[in-house]
Each structure stands twice: as structure tokens, then as C-alpha cells.
Design a protein around this motif. Structure first.
Motif, PDB file in Angstrom:
ATOM      1  N   PHE A 275      17.305 166.177  15.644  1.00 46.74           N
ATOM      2  CA  PHE A 275      16.422 165.676  14.593  1.00 46.74           C
ATOM      3  C   PHE A 275      17.149 165.732  13.249  1.00 46.74           C
ATOM      4  CE2 PHE A 275      13.720 167.372  17.917  1.00 46.74           C
ATOM      5  CZ  PHE A 275      12.759 166.384  18.070  1.00 46.74           C
ATOM      6  N   LEU A 276      17.148 164.603  12.544  1.00 49.10           N
ATOM      7  CA  LEU A 276      17.685 164.528  11.185  1.00 49.10           C
ATOM      8  C   LEU A 276      16.518 164.617  10.208  1.00 49.10           C
ATOM      9  CD1 LEU A 276      20.004 164.011   9.161  1.00 49.10           C
ATOM     10  CD2 LEU A 276      19.601 161.563   9.487  1.00 49.10           C
ATOM     11  N   GLN A 277      16.524 165.644   9.350  1.00 47.95           N
ATOM     12  CA  GLN A 277      15.408 165.905   8.459  1.00 47.95           C
ATOM     13  C   GLN A 277      15.735 165.490   7.031  1.00 47.95           C
ATOM     14  OE1 GLN A 277      14.485 170.036   9.072  1.00 47.95           O
ATOM     15  NE2 GLN A 277      13.662 169.705  11.117  1.00 47.95           N
ATOM     16  N   CYS A 278      14.678 165.383   6.228  1.00 48.99           N
ATOM     17  CA  CYS A 278      14.833 164.834   4.879  1.00 48.99           C
ATOM     18  C   CYS A 278      15.475 165.811   3.899  1.00 48.99           C
ATOM     19  CB  CYS A 278      13.465 164.379   4.353  1.00 48.99           C
ATOM     20  SG  CYS A 278      12.276 165.721   4.178  1.00 48.99           S
ATOM     21  N   ASP A 279      15.645 167.086   4.258  1.00 50.84           N
ATOM     22  CA  ASP A 279      16.248 168.069   3.358  1.00 50.84           C
ATOM     23  C   ASP A 279      17.677 168.413   3.778  1.00 50.84           C
ATOM     24  OD1 ASP A 279      15.572 169.284   5.690  1.00 50.84           O
ATOM     25  OD2 ASP A 279      14.623 171.037   4.797  1.00 50.84           O
ATOM     26  N   ARG A 280      18.370 167.445   4.423  1.00 46.54           N
ATOM     27  CA  ARG A 280      19.784 167.556   4.829  1.00 46.54           C
ATOM     28  C   ARG A 280      20.005 168.482   6.012  1.00 46.54           C
ATOM     29  NH1 ARG A 280      23.706 169.371   1.057  1.00 46.54           N
ATOM     30  NH2 ARG A 280      22.185 170.527  -0.150  1.00 46.54           N
ATOM     31  N   TYR A 281      18.948 168.904   6.663  1.00 46.53           N
ATOM     32  CA  TYR A 281      19.111 169.763   7.831  1.00 46.53           C
ATOM     33  C   TYR A 281      19.109 168.926   9.108  1.00 46.53           C
ATOM     34  CZ  TYR A 281      18.830 174.362   5.647  1.00 46.53           C
ATOM     35  OH  TYR A 281      19.106 175.500   4.934  1.00 46.53           O
ATOM     36  N   ILE A 282      19.843 169.423  10.106  1.00 47.60           N
ATOM     37  CA  ILE A 282      19.858 168.842  11.450  1.00 47.60           C
ATOM     38  C   ILE A 282      19.434 169.933  12.410  1.00 47.60           C
ATOM     39  CG2 ILE A 282      21.291 167.910  13.297  1.00 47.60           C
ATOM     40  CD1 ILE A 282      22.958 166.515  11.247  1.00 47.60           C
ATOM     41  N   GLU A 283      18.392 169.627  13.199  1.00 52.21           N
ATOM     42  CA  GLU A 283      17.896 170.582  14.188  1.00 52.21           C
ATOM     43  C   GLU A 283      18.219 170.074  15.584  1.00 52.21           C
ATOM     44  OE1 GLU A 283      13.904 171.829  13.937  1.00 52.21           O
ATOM     45  OE2 GLU A 283      14.057 172.619  11.889  1.00 52.21           O
ATOM     46  N   ILE A 284      18.781 170.953  16.403  1.00 55.09           N
ATOM     47  CA  ILE A 284      19.105 170.643  17.795  1.00 55.09           C
ATOM     48  C   ILE A 284      18.108 171.401  18.665  1.00 55.09           C
ATOM     49  CG2 ILE A 284      20.877 170.711  19.577  1.00 55.09           C
ATOM     50  CD1 ILE A 284      22.952 170.806  17.311  1.00 55.09           C
ATOM     51  N   HIS A 285      17.344 170.656  19.471  1.00 53.25           N
ATOM     52  CA  HIS A 285      16.288 171.244  20.289  1.00 53.25           C
ATOM     53  C   HIS A 285      16.652 171.165  21.762  1.00 53.25           C
ATOM     54  CE1 HIS A 285      12.650 171.681  17.512  1.00 53.25           C
ATOM     55  NE2 HIS A 285      13.684 171.388  16.730  1.00 53.25           N
ATOM     56  N   ALA A 286      16.303 172.220  22.478  1.00 51.66           N
ATOM     57  CA  ALA A 286      16.418 172.256  23.936  1.00 51.66           C
ATOM     58  C   ALA A 286      15.021 172.194  24.534  1.00 51.66           C
ATOM     59  CB  ALA A 286      17.158 173.520  24.381  1.00 51.66           C
ATOM     60  N   ALA A 287      14.906 172.392  25.826  1.00 54.07           N
ATOM     61  CA  ALA A 287      13.600 172.293  26.486  1.00 54.07           C
ATOM     62  C   ALA A 287      12.653 173.381  26.016  1.00 54.07           C
ATOM     63  CB  ALA A 287      13.774 172.363  28.004  1.00 54.07           C
ATOM     64  N   HIS A 288      13.191 174.554  25.680  1.00 51.61           N
ATOM     65  CA  HIS A 288      12.332 175.677  25.276  1.00 51.61           C
ATOM     66  C   HIS A 288      11.935 175.617  23.813  1.00 51.61           C
ATOM     67  CE1 HIS A 288      15.769 177.501  23.169  1.00 51.61           C
ATOM     68  NE2 HIS A 288      16.497 177.111  24.222  1.00 51.61           N
ATOM     69  N   GLY A 289      12.666 174.867  22.987  1.00 49.80           N
ATOM     70  CA  GLY A 289      12.368 174.808  21.560  1.00 49.80           C
ATOM     71  C   GLY A 289      13.634 174.590  20.752  1.00 49.80           C
ATOM     72  N   ARG A 290      13.637 175.051  19.506  1.00 49.85           N
ATOM     73  CA  ARG A 290      14.780 174.846  18.622  1.00 49.85           C
ATOM     74  C   ARG A 290      15.950 175.715  19.070  1.00 49.85           C
ATOM     75  NH1 ARG A 290      14.029 175.878  12.298  1.00 49.85           N
ATOM     76  NH2 ARG A 290      14.394 178.057  12.876  1.00 49.85           N
ATOM     77  N   HIS A 291      17.095 175.062  19.235  1.00 47.53           N
ATOM     78  CA  HIS A 291      18.301 175.764  19.686  1.00 47.53           C
ATOM     79  C   HIS A 291      19.188 176.173  18.515  1.00 47.53           C
ATOM     80  CE1 HIS A 291      21.722 176.807  22.179  1.00 47.53           C
ATOM     81  NE2 HIS A 291      22.484 175.967  21.473  1.00 47.53           N
ATOM     82  N   TYR A 292      19.404 175.241  17.555  1.00 41.37           N
ATOM     83  CA  TYR A 292      20.273 175.551  16.428  1.00 41.37           C
ATOM     84  C   TYR A 292      19.879 174.650  15.261  1.00 41.37           C
ATOM     85  CZ  TYR A 292      24.490 177.075  13.988  1.00 41.37           C
ATOM     86  OH  TYR A 292      25.347 177.635  13.081  1.00 41.37           O
ATOM     87  N   ARG A 293      20.188 175.150  14.055  1.00 47.76           N
ATOM     88  CA  ARG A 293      19.863 174.422  12.821  1.00 47.76           C
ATOM     89  C   ARG A 293      21.040 174.530  11.866  1.00 47.76           C
ATOM     90  NH1 ARG A 293      16.152 175.346   8.028  1.00 47.76           N
ATOM     91  NH2 ARG A 293      15.047 173.370   7.699  1.00 47.76           N
ATOM     92  N   LEU A 294      21.504 173.372  11.362  1.00 50.50           N
ATOM     93  CA  LEU A 294      22.641 173.355  10.442  1.00 50.50           C
ATOM     94  C   LEU A 294      22.398 172.311   9.363  1.00 50.50           C
ATOM     95  CD1 LEU A 294      24.769 170.703  11.286  1.00 50.50           C
ATOM     96  CD2 LEU A 294      24.574 172.027  13.394  1.00 50.50           C
ATOM     97  N   ARG A 295      23.286 172.307   8.367  1.00 47.81           N
ATOM     98  CA  ARG A 295      23.091 171.441   7.208  1.00 47.81           C
ATOM     99  C   ARG A 295      24.312 170.552   7.006  1.00 47.81           C
ATOM    100  NH1 ARG A 295      20.527 173.699   1.503  1.00 47.81           N
ATOM    101  NH2 ARG A 295      19.347 171.803   1.004  1.00 47.81           N
ATOM    102  N   ILE A 296      24.071 169.320   6.533  1.00 43.85           N
ATOM    103  CA  ILE A 296      25.150 168.382   6.249  1.00 43.85           C
ATOM    104  C   ILE A 296      25.341 168.297   4.740  1.00 43.85           C
ATOM    105  CG2 ILE A 296      24.827 167.070   8.380  1.00 43.85           C
ATOM    106  CD1 ILE A 296      23.213 165.041   6.819  1.00 43.85           C
TER     107      ILE A 296
END
Length: 720
Positions: free
Chosen positions: A112-133
Motif C-alpha cells: 500500500f502506498l499512502q499519502c504521507d510517504r509511507y509504504i506498508e507491506i501486508h501479509a495474510a495475518h496483517g501488516r508485515h513492515y512499514r517504511l518511508r520513501i
């Protein structure tokens, strides 16, 4: 279900249906929908297929088993499982989602590309990792051979996030100032990006170098500025579609710089998303106003879907005629077009249903609620309900329960239903009864004068042949009830008609005058023709005087016409003034009658004085009592108690009748007028003092300017 037919192509809106008011609770909404007969025919393809506020983007998983949608508020993602036709899970975010990609066959891996420059990577259980561009992103695409996620946005860099190694790689540097869209070819994995300057750049992920630049804006006809590229989509390995901010869609073969076809949406709104339907050779192009389906060979429009609110995104199901729309509304729309392909396997029953469904317009109607205006509310005597939960304010009126409305209507007009029933019976009898003498009459029974005017205008010889051949309103079925139903009869006693009567009379006079002028012109032409014939027979030159005389007559007639125009104008102004006076007098009479009806008419009323000393002498034929000022009732506690129990409106009316200085007037800004008199003696004294002070001030100013004679000195002058 709503069926719309465009160019002989049927479009089924599976999300349409009668709705209930938004202020009701979910439980009451479900109970009211169950009571409706039409709700049994309504199809809810996917249960709870909506968002709390707005849906921003929607996708279909590659295995076509899950529908994923993002929206607000609170920012969230919903996953719907088509095998169960219901929601599977729902997750919330910290910020809104700009776009997202499904990188696995099902919902187990999403980015998921979010409006506050964050990128969230989700797996089947939920959010796996979150980073910023480093900069704000606008679009992203996944490159499967290298496991790279390409991200474009504000800036010239194309960021590369390797999901296998979990790190950023060296970004690609483009020549554009800003990048809006990107797309990866599904066959040869070529990366293309669209820029703000209206160019498309192609990058080869294998060599990590730019292959070519395509200038799209130069190929658009009639565009003064360079429109940016807002959407990209590949059909196969060679064909590509480009959408611009000016509302154009260009189809390219990547081996040529010339477009194969240019399609204009004709509304100058940016293209948001593109899609292909290879089986039907069709292109789907979406802007915020419409979704258009058109042929990729000719550009001819096949069908379209108009928005009730702005469209944000859409997705199609491959090899089917179904697609989903995300819009600035709670509902996510589901459409099915049989001409574009069959129904998906998980809802194959739609093919059988669409054959039986007839075209039907389903409106957003509140069956259990009645809308009434402020005037209608006053006529029903329900003004005291304003502010309660029985009335819901909406636009220029209120919504109220239909049962309450019917009861109030029955109390105010108890015989309305009987009159309606008798009128319907009379109409049925007249329709079945046949007259013994069949007399054909061109004039209708209702609004005969209006029908005469329409017939005269239709038969006017000054009209063109096209206007004379046009169908008349009397023959148009849409206006049939206006000349048959007495409810549509023109009420000449109405206030609006009386105010417009002088204008209508002036128009009629002008038409009659024009007809008269045409008759006079024809008569003069005949006379001139006779004189010319006489002149030819007699060969007498003295007859020219007749023409000079006719010129003088024409000048005199023009003067007469000008004077007659002035007289008509004066008569028109006089009629207008008289009409306004009559309407104003009628309003005053009605207000006086209402005031007389509202005055107390018995000793049991609160306003009737009890003490015999306070009662005034009135004529024997009157049953009203005249009130005295309140100062005379100071000692009477019973009268004071009755006055305190009265409403504020009644007390103001009583005081106005006592004082005589407050009157009712009919105005748009209010209906109260207060008059008062100034004491003339005090006013004259005040003016005299003011005048004396002004004279004193003037004298003081003069004294300061005039110099003293003693201050002047005489100098001796010697004359030699």
C-alpha cells in the motif's frame, strides 16, 4: 436492479435499488427494507459492499477470488470473498491510501502506498513492515522477474524497492520534473512512466537504461498547453493506451511514434484509469464524470456510465462483462454488461436473470416519508412540531412520517378523499359514455384560451416552414393532462396571474397591432398597384403627386405610430399599477380578516376583562370586548394571571391593539411596522438651541480672523 440501454447495449446496475433515509439506524433500515415489496426483487450481489465514507481504489486479485477496496473514514482496506459473496476481513491504516498492488495470487501479499510517504507491506495475518520513501508517491508497479517495486511521484526519480533483499536500489533518473503514472508490460516487462510535461519514457529493467521517449502532447489537436500523462495501460506486448489530463486517450503501437487512434472524452477532465477487453476489442476509459466503453479500431462509443458523484477508480474482471466502480460515495457500484462478456463463474445466475428483467427505472424514493414545505406545514397546523424528532429538516422543507401526514390531512380536509373518489368516478363514466351526436371539436375542455393561442401561433404565416411542420403541444402526449385534467387549469384569480395579466394583455395587443400593420401594409400595396395601373393607362405625369402625398402620409402614419406606442406604454404602466394595488388591497383585507378571526370573542378567553369597571361600552350587536391598558389592571391579580398564561404572540397582538402603533404589513423582509410621533415643541427648542450654538461658533471664528486697527502703524512718506 436498474437497467440502462445505450446504443442497444444494456447496462445492468446491480447496486441500484430503493434506499431509506440516512438518519435511520442500521436496524431500522433493515426492518424497513424487509417490509418493502420491491426489496424482494432487489439483488445484493455482495453483502455490505460499501465504505463508511468514500472509496478511493478497488482491485481484483489475480486468481479472481477476492475483491480488495480501500477507502475512508477511518482509512481502511476491505477484502471480499466472491465464493461467499461477503466480506472476509477489514484492516485500518494510520493514513489514507493513494494506491495499492496485489503481488500474490490472493490477498496474502499486498503493498500500500499512502499519502504521507509511507509504504506498508501486508501479509495474510496483517501488516508485515512499514517504511518511508524520500518524496510523495503517486503510482507504483511491481516487476515480478526482479522482485522490484517501482515507485514514481513528486520528483524526477523512479525509486526501486527490492522486496527480496528488503532494500532500496539505485533509482532511475528521468528528464521530467514530475511523474504521474507508471506501467509494466506483462510480456516483455518494459517499464513506462508518464510525466507532467506530456512525455512517456520507456526503461529496460535489464540494462537499467532508458530506451526511448515519446512526446504525446505534440500529437493532440487543438490543445494550447502541454497536458500531463495521467494513465497508462498495455493491451499486449505491442499496443499501449495513454490517458492525458485534457481528457484524451491515445492508442499507440510501441514501434511507431504516431498514434493509431485519438479518443476525446469532450469534457477536459483528466483520465484516471484505462483497461482493455481483448475479446470484444473494447477500451474502458474513466474520468471523474463518466466511464466510456468504445471500440479500439474505430473509436465509436459502445456504452457509457454516468456518475452521480465523482468516480475515483474501477477494475474489470477479465473475460467477463462485469466491472466495479469506486466513487466519492458510500456505495461501491457493480455493473454488468452482457455485450462485453458473460457473467463470472461465481455469479453465473445473472445470465438467467438478465433475460427476464425488463427495463425499469428505480428512483431514490422514501416511500414511508412525506416531504412537505413550510407553507404546507402551516396549512396542516403542525408548526409546533418544528424542532421535534417527528420532523427532519431537508432543503426547503421537512420529512415527516407518511402516517402522520395522512392523519393530519384527514383532519384538515375530511372530505378530500370523497371529492377525489367522485371525481375519478365521473372521469371513468365520461370516458366510457359515448355521445349520441359525435361532434368533432378541436378545442379541449380545459385551458381553451391557451389552446387557441397555441393554434394561432402554429398557424402564423410569418413562421418558417420548419416551425409550421413541428408537432403542436396539443398533440404531444407529454402535455396531454394539461388540456384534460382540471387540476392543471389556469387560475385567473391567483395572485401570480393577476400580476402577470397586464404583461399578457400587452403581448396580445402587440400581436394584434402587428397583425393590423400587416393588413395595412397589404392594403397600401394594393392601392399602389392600382395607382400604377391607372398611371400606365392614362400616361399622366401629374399622378406623381399622389406618390408624394403617400410619402407624407407615411411620415404622418409613423408619427401616429410613435404616439400610439407612447399611449400603449402609459396604459401598460397604469394597468400594472392598478394590478399591484388590487393585489396589495386583497392582502390587507385577508390579514384584517385573519386578525378579526383571531381576536377573542367571549368572556371565557384570557383577554376578556372580568372587572366590570374595566369593561368598555361596545355596541349591542357585537360580541367582542375592547381591552384597556395593562396599567389599569395592576390590582387585579386574576387578569394578570391570565395574561401571564397567554403565549408571547397573543400578548404582542393584544399590546399592538391597545397601543395602536404596531401594524401588519405584507413585505418580504418582515410583517411588522411601527409608527411614532415626535413632540413638536421639544423639537423646535432643540433646533433653536442648535442654531444659536452655530451662530456663536461663527462669531468666534470671525473675531479670530479680523485684526485690530490700533495694531496698524502709519509710515511717513517723503515726496521729493
Amino acid at each position: 436492479m436498474f437497467v440502462n440501454e445505450v446504443n442497444d447495449v444494456k447496462i445492468y446496475n446491480l447496486s441500484a435499488g430503493k434506499s431509506v433515509p440516512d438518519w435511520l439506524t442500521d436496524r431500522r433500515k433493515r426492518s424497513q427494507l424487509m417490509k418493502k415489496v420491491d426489496s424482494r426483487r432487489q439483488i445484493e450481489l455482495i453483502q455490505d459492499f460499501d465504505m463508511p465514507g468514500v472509496c478511493t481504489s478497488i482491485r481484483m486479485s489475480p486468481d479472481q477470488q477476492f475483491i480488495l477496496a480501500t477507502g475512508t473514514y477511518k482509512p481502511r482496506v476491505k477484502c471480499f470473498e466472491v465464493s461467499n459473496l461477503s466480506i472476509k476481513f477489514e484492516r485500518c491504516f494510520d493514513s489514507e491510501v493513494t494506491t495499492f498492488e496485489v503481488i500474490s495470487d490472493d490477498y496474502s501479499k499486498m503493498v500500500f502506498l499512502q499519502c504521507d510517504r509511507y509504504i506498508e507491506i501486508h501479509a495474510a495475518h496483517g501488516r508485515h513492515y512499514r517504511l518511508r520513501i524520500p518524496r510523495f508517491g503517486r503510482d507504483m508497479k511491481y516487476h515480478k522477474p526482479s522482485c522490484d517495486m517501482f515507485i514514481v511521484g513528486v520528483g524526477r526519480d523512479i525509486y526501486r524497492l527490492n522486496l527480496e533483499r528488503g532494500q532500496f536500489l539505485q533509482p532511475y533518473e528521468s528528464d521530467a520534473s514530475c511523474l504521474n503514472a507508471c506501467e509494466v508490460n506483462p510480456e516483455h516487462q518494459l517499464l513506462t512512466v508518464g510525466s507532467k510535461e506530456g512525455t512517456v519514457e520507456a526503461w529496460d529493467p535489464r540494462t537499467k537504461q532508458r530506451c526511448a521517449i515519446l512526446d504525446v502532447a505534440m500529437k493532440l489537436p487543438g490543445v494550447k498547453v502541454f497536458p500531463s500523462v495521467t494513465a497508462l495501460k498495455y493491451r499486449n506486448g505491442l499496443q499501449m493506451a495513454v490517458g492525458t489530463a485534457s481528457g484524451h486517450v491515445l492508442l499507440y503501437d510501441i514501434r511507431s511514434r504516431q498514434p493509431l487512434l485519438i479518443k476525446d472524452h469532450l469534457n477536459k477532465v483528466p483520465i484516471k484509469r484505462l483497461a482493455f477487453n481483448p475479446s470484444q476489442n473494447a477500451v474502458y476509459s474513466l474520468d471523474e464524470a463518466t466511464l466510456k466503453l468504445w471500440d479500439e479500431q474505430t473509436g465509436k462509443q459502445i456504452a457509457y456510465v454516468e456518475s452521480t458523484s465523482s468516480f475515483n477508480d474501477f477494475c474489470t474482471i477479465p473475460d467477463t462483462g462485469m466491472f466495479f466502480l469506486a466513487q466519492e460515495d458510500v456505495k461501491m457500484m457493480t455493473y454488468y454488461v452482457p455485450a462485453m462478456g458473460p457473467a463470472p463463474r461465481w455469479c453465473s445466475f445473472l445470465d438467467n436473470l438478465t433475460e427476464e428483467i425488463e427495463s425499469e427505472v428505480v428512483e431514490n424514493v422514501y416511500d414511508d416519508y412525506q416531504f412537505i414545505t413550510q407553507k404546507e406545514l402551516a396549512e396542516l397546523g403542525l408548526e409546533h412540531l418544528i424542532g421535534s424528532n417527528l420532523l427532519k429538516g431537508y432543503m426547503h422543507g421537512y420529512f415527516m412520517d407518511a402516517r402522520l401526514y395522512n392523519k393530519a390531512k384527514a383532519v384538515v380536509e375530511p372530505f378530500a378523499f370523497d371529492r377525489f373518489r367522485k371525481e375519478k368516478v365521473r372521469q371513468e363514466i365520461e370516458s366510457e359514455r359515448k355521445s349520441r351526436l359525435q361532434i368533432e371539436s378541436k378545442l379541449p375542455k380545459v385551458n381553451k384560451e391557451l389552446a387557441l393561442k397555441i393554434m394561432d401561433e402554429q398557424a402564423n404565416p410569418s413562421n418558417s416552414a420548419k416551425q409550421r411542420n413541428m408537432p403542436s403541444l396539443l398533440q404531444d402526449t407529454r402535455f396531454k393532462a394539461m388540456f384534460e385534467n382540471t387540476d392543471f387549469a389556469v387560475n385567473k384569480e391567483a395572485e401570480e396571474y393577476r400580476l402577470l395579466a397586464p404583461v399578457l394583455n400587452r403581448l396580445d395587443k402587440s400581436k394584434a397591432k402587428a397583425i393590423k400593420q400587416r393588413i395595412e401594409v397589404a392594403h397600401v400595396a394594393e392601392l399602389h398597384a392600382e395607382e400604377a395601373q391607372t398611371r400606365e393607362d392614362s400616361d399622366n405625369d401629374e399622378d406623381l403627386f399622389g406618390f408624394e402625398k403617400s410619402d407624407g402620409d407615411s411620415e404622418a402614419s409613423s408619427g401616429d405610430e410613435a404616439s400610439s406606442d407612447d399611449e400603449d406604454r402609459r396604459e401598460y404602466v397604469k394597468e400594472m399599477k392598478q394590478a399591484y394595488k388590487q393585489v396589495k388591497q386583497q392582502r390587507e383585507d385577508e390579514e384584517e380578516a385573519e386578525q378579526e378571526d383571531e381576536e377573542p370573542d367571549g368572556p371565557d378567553d384570557y383577554a376578556a376583562p372580568i372587572a366590570n369597571g374595566n369593561r368598555q361600552q361596545v355596541p349591542s350587536n357585537s360580541t367582542h370586548f375592547k381591552l384597556t391598558p395593562l396599567d389599569k389592571h395592576r390590582g387585579n391579580s386574576e387578569v394578570e394571571q391570565r395574561i401571564k398564561q397567554a403565549s408571547l404572540q397573543d400578548r404582542i397582538r393584544v399590546m399592538s391593539s391597545l397601543e395602536g402603533n404596531v401594524t401588519n404589513v405584507g413585505r418580504s423582509l418582515g410583517n411588522r411596522q411601527m409608527t411614532f410621533e415626535v413632540n413638536k415643541e421639544k423639537k423646535s427648542q432643540y433646533m433653536a438651541k442648535k442654531r444659536e450654538a452655530e451662530l456663536k461658533k461663527h462669531r468666534d471664528e470671525r473675531r479670530g480672523i479680523v485684526r485690530n486697527i490700533k495694531s496698524l502703524r502709519l509710515k511717513k512718506v517723503n515726496f521729493k
